[in-house]
Design a protein around this motif. Structure first.
Motif, PDB file in Angstrom:
ATOM      1  N   TYR A 278       0.836  -1.207   0.000  1.00  0.00           N
ATOM      2  CA  TYR A 278       0.000   0.000   0.000  1.00  0.00           C
ATOM      3  C   TYR A 278       0.868   1.252   0.000  1.00  0.00           C
ATOM      4  O   TYR A 278       0.603   2.212  -0.744  1.00  0.00           O
ATOM      5  N   LEU A 279       1.911   1.241   0.818  1.00  0.00           N
ATOM      6  CA  LEU A 279       2.817   2.382   0.864  1.00  0.00           C
ATOM      7  C   LEU A 279       3.465   2.629  -0.496  1.00  0.00           C
ATOM      8  O   LEU A 279       3.540   3.764  -0.973  1.00  0.00           O
ATOM      9  N   ASN A 280       3.931   1.554  -1.110  1.00  0.00           N
ATOM     10  CA  ASN A 280       4.642   1.684  -2.378  1.00  0.00           C
ATOM     11  C   ASN A 280       3.718   2.108  -3.511  1.00  0.00           C
ATOM     12  O   ASN A 280       4.108   2.879  -4.391  1.00  0.00           O
ATOM     13  N   THR A 281       2.490   1.608  -3.480  1.00  0.00           N
ATOM     14  CA  THR A 281       1.547   1.879  -4.571  1.00  0.00           C
ATOM     15  C   THR A 281       0.843   3.217  -4.414  1.00  0.00           C
ATOM     16  O   THR A 281       0.669   3.956  -5.391  1.00  0.00           O
ATOM     17  N   HIS A 282       0.460   3.561  -3.178  1.00  0.00           N
ATOM     18  CA  HIS A 282      -0.412   4.725  -2.973  1.00  0.00           C
ATOM     19  C   HIS A 282       0.285   5.928  -2.337  1.00  0.00           C
ATOM     20  O   HIS A 282      -0.074   7.071  -2.642  1.00  0.00           O
ATOM     21  N   VAL A 286       3.084   9.992  -4.081  1.00  0.00           N
ATOM     22  CA  VAL A 286       2.607  11.345  -3.747  1.00  0.00           C
ATOM     23  C   VAL A 286       3.277  11.866  -2.471  1.00  0.00           C
ATOM     24  O   VAL A 286       2.756  12.766  -1.810  1.00  0.00           O
ATOM     25  N   PHE A 287       4.441  11.312  -2.151  1.00  0.00           N
ATOM     26  CA  PHE A 287       5.117  11.658  -0.904  1.00  0.00           C
ATOM     27  C   PHE A 287       5.359  13.156  -0.793  1.00  0.00           C
ATOM     28  O   PHE A 287       5.194  13.754   0.271  1.00  0.00           O
ATOM     29  N   ASP A 288       5.758  13.805  -1.889  1.00  0.00           N
ATOM     30  CA  ASP A 288       6.084  15.227  -1.846  1.00  0.00           C
ATOM     31  C   ASP A 288       4.873  16.101  -1.538  1.00  0.00           C
ATOM     32  O   ASP A 288       5.019  17.256  -1.134  1.00  0.00           O
ATOM     33  N   GLN A 316      10.914  -4.307  -4.237  1.00  0.00           N
ATOM     34  CA  GLN A 316       9.837  -3.414  -4.670  1.00  0.00           C
ATOM     35  C   GLN A 316       9.974  -2.019  -4.059  1.00  0.00           C
ATOM     36  O   GLN A 316       9.657  -1.017  -4.696  1.00  0.00           O
ATOM     37  N   MET A 317      10.465  -1.950  -2.812  1.00  0.00           N
ATOM     38  CA  MET A 317      10.530  -0.666  -2.111  1.00  0.00           C
ATOM     39  C   MET A 317      11.783   0.140  -2.432  1.00  0.00           C
ATOM     40  O   MET A 317      11.765   1.378  -2.379  1.00  0.00           O
TER      41      MET A 317
END
Length: 556
Positions: A278-282, A286-288, A316-317
């Protein structure tokens, strides 16, 4: 004696006569008139009501044909205007269930409604009555009690809050006494808790999770599948099936808090794949766009979770982590900001992930690590990536060493200030500054320890947890949340807000005390996530019965 008193005495004597005949009778069901007399007397004087409240439940089982009249009369006493009558009637409620357990759930429901009383004596009687029922039949009583812990369209929020407080303060502390047979009842209470989690706040969820982890079925010798069960409960709260919206700060708070709660179970073998996916995909794409304090909490959570990833998850990460490293490890003369705490988190995650899949860094950072697998990609030229990555590492090291020097100077000033401090307030202020400076030095030491091995063409990645992240060693949580240094640019006018304070990296800007103060300000922001503004946020209820998020609920 007044006429009223005389009448009351006669009523009491009459009640004793009814009770004596019932006691003496071998077939009490034949004494219908006596029991009817008790019911009738429960509608007379105050003292007669109190005595009748003891007698009605005592003989209740012998007169099934009068059960409705008897119970209604008793409930009238519970609704009486006199406190003494109400308390006596409440104390009598568990007696109804002693020989007629089929009505136990109904009695629990009645007592739950009475939890809302403001009278301490009455509330104490309700608590004791509920505990009596829980001891009498833990399974049925707990089931009835937990029906009021969940949220439905008809839920009374005030009653639900009282129930949750009662469960927390009275039931949970006595789990060893109440949950017998142990494994069967611990499983039963676990299922009840799961059913109550449809719509809870962060504080409520943490309360339930703390209790579950205290149960023996989830204890130190519990198998991995039990840890997975706990993680699945947490995953349900994290809304991992929902599409992520950057504007939904409640969701990101929920996600980060759930990650923190899940960490001990990842360490005990539960899979973290759903969270990482979920972290990697979502989130990472949009981290910035995330608010600054959420960024820090998320990076700390990623650092904490990184030692417990699988090789597939690490592969993946890693691209996302490397991309963020290139953003937060500035290139020379770019005017970018370096955030020491961000860099510490990212380097820590990078090391742990890269240790699982070292050859993945060949195409990401230009290393030449040989594993014999096609994914080594040794025939391709990634020298440009390596040059850029190592140059950034060097800049980070130069900035870190310069900042350490200033922090050390600042610590000497703090020590002098502590000696000169006279009031408790002054001493507390200096102590806080010393704590900030100490944590800042830890951050810097960690960064240097992690950058040093990365200069090699085939580096050895740190893969143990002997390196203690700086915020975990902090003496206590402090005010804000980040550590920032501006590279080759002016210090923003609003540098005292947002992500932290900025320190100009140009030589010659400021000197002596002023320069040390700037560095100290930069490190005031380091805090333990899971405390204060930076973490352990509660989340509002997700709605239910038309209730908005967090309406009427506290936050962590």
């Amino acid at each position: 004696m007044s006429e009223q008193q005389s009448e009351e005495v006669q009523q009491i004597e009459k009640l004793y006569e009814f009770s004596e005949r019932l006691n003496a009778s071998k077939d009490k069901s034949q004494n219908v008139e006596d029991y009817e007399g008790i019911i009738k007397m429960s509608k007379t004087s105050m003292k007669a009501k109190q005595l009748a409240s003891q007698l009605i439940p005592r003989y209740f089982k012998f007169f099934p044909s009068l059960s409705t009249d008897a119970f209604d009369a008793h409930m009238d006493c519970i609704d009486d205007g006199d406190l003494g009558v109400r308390v006596q009637a409440i104390r009598g409620l568990p007696l109804f269930c002693k020989d007629t357990p089929d009505i136990l759930s109904k009695i629990v429901d009645v007592l739950v409604q009475l939890l809302n009383t403001e009278e301490p004596v009455e509330r104490d009687a309700v608590h004791k009555a509920l505990m009596s029922l829980l001891r009498q039949d833990p399974k049925v009583s707990s089931t009835a009690l937990f029906t009021h812990a969940g949220v439905t369209p008809t839920t009374d929020d005030q009653i639900r809050e009282k129930v949750l407080n009662f469960i927390r303060d009275k039931v949970f502390p006595l789990k060893a006494e109440l949950l017998k047979p142990q494994e069967e009842m611990e499983r039963h209470i676990t299922d009840l808790i799961k059913q109550s989690l449809e719509d809870v706040t962060g504080g409520e969820f943490k309360m339930f999770m703390d209790f579950l982890t205290s149960l023996s079925i989830f204890g130190g010798k519990a198998p991995q599948e039990r840890m997975q069960e706990l993680v699945e409960i947490i995953e349900g709260q994290a809304d991992l099936n929902a599409q992520f919206e950057v504007s939904d700060t409640d969701h990101i708070d929920r996600l980060i808090s759930c990650l923190q709660l899940a960490l001990p179970f990842f360490a005990r073998g539960a899979p973290s794949s759903r969270f990482l996916s979920y972290l990697n995909t979502h989130i990472m794409p949009v981290f910035d766009k995330l608010p600054e304090e959420r960024k820090l909490d998320l990076l700390k959570a990623l650092a904490d979770i990184s030692p417990y990833t699988t090789a597939q998850e690490a592969r993946q990460m890693l691209p996302s982590i490397v991309q963020l490293l290139k953003i937060y490890m500035p290139a020379r003369k770019t005017g970018e900001e370096m955030n020491f705490t961000y860099v510490e988190c990212l380097l820590y995650a990078f090391h742990h992930l890269a240790r699982k899949v070292p050859n993945a860094t060949n195409s990401l950072c230009g290393y030449k690590i040989v594993t014999g697998q096609p994914s080594d990609r040794l025939g391709e030229d990634f020298s440009g990536l390596n040059k850029d990555f190592t140059e950034r590492l060097t800049i980070v090291e130069d900035l870190t060493k310069a900042t350490m020097k200033k922090l050390t100077q600042g610590m000497n000033e703090h020590n002098k200030a502590m000696s000169a401090a006279k009031t408790d307030e002054e001493k507390a202020s200096v102590k806080t500054k010393k704590q900030n400076t100490t944590t800042g030095l830890r951050t810097c030491n960690n960064i240097l320890a992690m950058t040093k091995p990365l200069h090699a063409k085939a580096p050895a990645f740190i893969g143990d947890t002997n390196l203690n992240l700086s915020w975990k060693e902090a003496t206590k949580p402090l005010a804000s949340t980040t550590t920032t240094t501006t590279i080759g640019g002016k210090r923003p006018a609003n540098s005292n807000s947002g992500s932290g304070n900025n320190v100009a990296a140009k030589k010659g800007r400021g000197s002596g005390i002023m320069q040390s103060q700037l560095v100290n300000k930069a490190f005031e922001g380091i805090s333990s996530y899971g405390a204060g503004r930076g973490g352990n946020r509660g989340w509002g209820r997700r709605g239910g019965g038309g209730r908005g998020r967090g309406q009427g609920r506290g936050r962590w």
